[in-house]
Design a protein around this motif. Sequence first.
Motif, PDB file in Angstrom:
ATOM      1  N   THR A 198      37.526  35.080  31.136  1.00 57.02           N
ATOM      2  CA  THR A 198      38.763  35.852  31.964  1.00 57.02           C
ATOM      3  C   THR A 198      40.012  35.334  31.268  1.00 57.02           C
ATOM      4  O   THR A 198      41.149  35.343  31.913  1.00 57.02           O
ATOM      5  CB  THR A 198      38.930  35.376  33.310  1.00 57.02           C
ATOM      6  OG1 THR A 198      39.075  33.811  33.469  1.00 57.02           O
ATOM      7  CG2 THR A 198      37.460  35.692  34.107  1.00 57.02           C
ATOM      8  N   TRP A 254      42.430  38.076  31.661  1.00 53.25           N
ATOM      9  CA  TRP A 254      42.968  38.107  33.146  1.00 53.25           C
ATOM     10  C   TRP A 254      44.195  37.526  33.220  1.00 53.25           C
ATOM     11  O   TRP A 254      44.868  37.749  34.345  1.00 53.25           O
ATOM     12  CB  TRP A 254      41.780  37.753  34.308  1.00 53.25           C
ATOM     13  CG  TRP A 254      40.422  38.225  34.154  1.00 53.25           C
ATOM     14  CD1 TRP A 254      39.927  39.010  33.219  1.00 53.25           C
ATOM     15  CD2 TRP A 254      39.518  38.466  35.321  1.00 53.25           C
ATOM     16  NE1 TRP A 254      38.778  39.540  33.422  1.00 53.25           N
ATOM     17  CE2 TRP A 254      38.406  39.243  34.846  1.00 53.25           C
ATOM     18  CE3 TRP A 254      39.619  37.844  36.586  1.00 53.25           C
ATOM     19  CZ2 TRP A 254      37.539  39.466  35.628  1.00 53.25           C
ATOM     20  CZ3 TRP A 254      38.637  38.262  37.334  1.00 53.25           C
ATOM     21  CH2 TRP A 254      37.459  39.097  37.024  1.00 53.25           C
ATOM     22  N   ALA A 278      43.843  44.811  40.657  1.00 50.80           N
ATOM     23  CA  ALA A 278      42.905  44.081  41.557  1.00 50.80           C
ATOM     24  C   ALA A 278      41.737  44.804  41.725  1.00 50.80           C
ATOM     25  O   ALA A 278      40.561  43.974  41.669  1.00 50.80           O
ATOM     26  CB  ALA A 278      43.760  43.649  42.686  1.00 50.80           C
ATOM     27  N   SER A 279      41.921  45.959  42.205  1.00 55.47           N
ATOM     28  CA  SER A 279      40.550  46.839  42.712  1.00 55.47           C
ATOM     29  C   SER A 279      39.540  46.819  41.494  1.00 55.47           C
ATOM     30  O   SER A 279      38.419  46.875  41.558  1.00 55.47           O
ATOM     31  CB  SER A 279      41.017  48.167  42.826  1.00 55.47           C
ATOM     32  OG  SER A 279      41.668  48.965  42.099  1.00 55.47           O
ATOM     33  N   LEU A 286      39.206  44.633  38.870  1.00 52.93           N
ATOM     34  CA  LEU A 286      38.560  43.326  38.619  1.00 52.93           C
ATOM     35  C   LEU A 286      37.571  42.956  39.711  1.00 52.93           C
ATOM     36  O   LEU A 286      36.463  42.372  39.625  1.00 52.93           O
ATOM     37  CB  LEU A 286      39.826  42.371  38.360  1.00 52.93           C
ATOM     38  CG  LEU A 286      40.496  42.564  37.237  1.00 52.93           C
ATOM     39  CD1 LEU A 286      41.460  41.247  37.280  1.00 52.93           C
ATOM     40  CD2 LEU A 286      39.651  42.679  35.757  1.00 52.93           C
ATOM     41  N   ARG A 287      37.825  43.443  40.772  1.00 44.71           N
ATOM     42  CA  ARG A 287      36.951  43.347  41.986  1.00 44.71           C
ATOM     43  C   ARG A 287      35.725  44.122  41.662  1.00 44.71           C
ATOM     44  O   ARG A 287      34.405  43.424  41.811  1.00 44.71           O
ATOM     45  CB  ARG A 287      37.624  43.805  43.352  1.00 44.71           C
ATOM     46  CG  ARG A 287      36.554  43.768  44.577  1.00 44.71           C
ATOM     47  CD  ARG A 287      36.214  42.222  44.894  1.00 44.71           C
ATOM     48  NE  ARG A 287      35.212  42.314  45.950  1.00 44.71           N
ATOM     49  CZ  ARG A 287      35.178  41.257  46.721  1.00 44.71           C
ATOM     50  NH1 ARG A 287      35.498  39.745  46.368  1.00 44.71           N
ATOM     51  NH2 ARG A 287      34.295  41.133  47.558  1.00 44.71           N
ATOM     52  N   GLU A 288      35.620  45.229  40.939  1.00 43.75           N
ATOM     53  CA  GLU A 288      34.502  46.017  40.782  1.00 43.75           C
ATOM     54  C   GLU A 288      33.645  45.258  39.727  1.00 43.75           C
ATOM     55  O   GLU A 288      32.620  45.297  39.617  1.00 43.75           O
ATOM     56  CB  GLU A 288      35.023  47.566  40.389  1.00 43.75           C
ATOM     57  CG  GLU A 288      35.553  48.260  41.558  1.00 43.75           C
ATOM     58  CD  GLU A 288      36.101  49.589  40.990  1.00 43.75           C
ATOM     59  OE1 GLU A 288      35.864  49.788  39.538  1.00 43.75           O
ATOM     60  OE2 GLU A 288      36.402  50.434  41.784  1.00 43.75           O
ATOM     61  N   VAL A 306      33.433  42.104  39.481  1.00 42.79           N
ATOM     62  CA  VAL A 306      33.019  40.817  39.884  1.00 42.79           C
ATOM     63  C   VAL A 306      31.618  41.461  40.681  1.00 42.79           C
ATOM     64  O   VAL A 306      30.551  40.899  40.661  1.00 42.79           O
ATOM     65  CB  VAL A 306      33.953  40.199  40.992  1.00 42.79           C
ATOM     66  CG1 VAL A 306      32.869  39.345  41.933  1.00 42.79           C
ATOM     67  CG2 VAL A 306      35.011  39.397  40.149  1.00 42.79           C
ATOM     68  N   GLN A 320      41.396  35.501  43.641  1.00 47.36           N
ATOM     69  CA  GLN A 320      41.501  36.814  44.447  1.00 47.36           C
ATOM     70  C   GLN A 320      40.339  37.846  44.278  1.00 47.36           C
ATOM     71  O   GLN A 320      39.696  38.496  45.311  1.00 47.36           O
ATOM     72  CB  GLN A 320      42.657  37.799  44.149  1.00 47.36           C
ATOM     73  CG  GLN A 320      43.883  36.997  44.345  1.00 47.36           C
ATOM     74  CD  GLN A 320      45.212  37.332  43.735  1.00 47.36           C
ATOM     75  OE1 GLN A 320      45.085  38.300  42.950  1.00 47.36           O
ATOM     76  NE2 GLN A 320      46.471  37.026  44.210  1.00 47.36           N
ATOM     77  N   ALA A 321      39.725  37.929  43.117  1.00 52.34           N
ATOM     78  CA  ALA A 321      38.436  39.095  42.806  1.00 52.34           C
ATOM     79  C   ALA A 321      37.384  38.563  43.448  1.00 52.34           C
ATOM     80  O   ALA A 321      36.361  39.138  43.846  1.00 52.34           O
ATOM     81  CB  ALA A 321      38.448  39.091  41.405  1.00 52.34           C
TER      82      ALA A 321
END
Length: 326
Positions: free
Chosen positions: A15, A18, A35-36, A38-40, A42, A70-71
Amino acid sequence: MTSKTLTVPAAALGTWAWGDSGEAGDGYFGSELTASGLREVVEKAHAGGFTLWDTAVVYGMGHSETVLAQALTGYDRSEYQLSTKFTPQAASDGADPVADMLEQSLNRLRTEYVDLYWIHNPADVARWTPLLIPLLRSGKIKHVGVSNHNLQQIALADEILGAAGFRVEAVQNHYSLLYRNSERAGILDHCREHDVRFFSYMVLEQGALSGRYGPAHPLPAGTNRAAAYNSILPRLQALTDRMRAIGAARGASAADVATAWAIAKGTTPIIGVTKESYVDGLIRARGMDLTAAEVAELEALANAADVNTRGWWEQELPPAAATLDE
């Protein structure tokens, strides 16, 4: 007193990028991370069994750790492993700089413990390593690794920890087809003989071994990567062409081949992930069985390129014979 043996997936997720906010002039890559998005990353990584996340305080001076936490929101702490680092050059002037830096990392990562804590470089092994022992005893650190250390420095850290019933369980060094100095220095053999996990970083040489770049398609002008690699891209052509061909025969990319090579060498590559597609590449690399002949051919082509990609932060590693003779 020794902790449970360190077990990790086939590859770790880096990361470093990141820590890049995406603002002009900030970070390393100028990437526009959300954020969205990086969530994907993860979610896809965890679905694929990649659950070890590698970060550091100095990746965006805490930004990477914060964004990673956060992710990972919503995942149970038992579902993933966290790897972060103590960087001597960023240490405070307090009574216990290692504990201070770890506490800051724990707060940013929203956790009570770190699965793998690294001494980021060997600035003063004898000074910093003992300060890990109370943190191991408290359970705030589960396992210890050392990064960018030579064989003697690894042994010294291991001796210090060993006196308290712990040990160095992981080594993290720059290791790629173009930079195999840890192998020549005997560090990979040491890790195999002592059940130490070797983590290889810069496996793709910041994209130079991804197959996406070449003399006709150099790395983006004005970047640090361009300054480091564009001049040597012509010498890498034969290697990257062969990597592409090996990958194409398996429905994979040259980057997947570079990662599969690192796995075939018995190491755990740390691959930077900023897009879902990068996780797809890790899944392909994990399932790719390179033959001994292919590994030898790739290494011969890399040797023929005759380049030195040692980073400015890295020390020279003496060959194994020189180390033994001292």
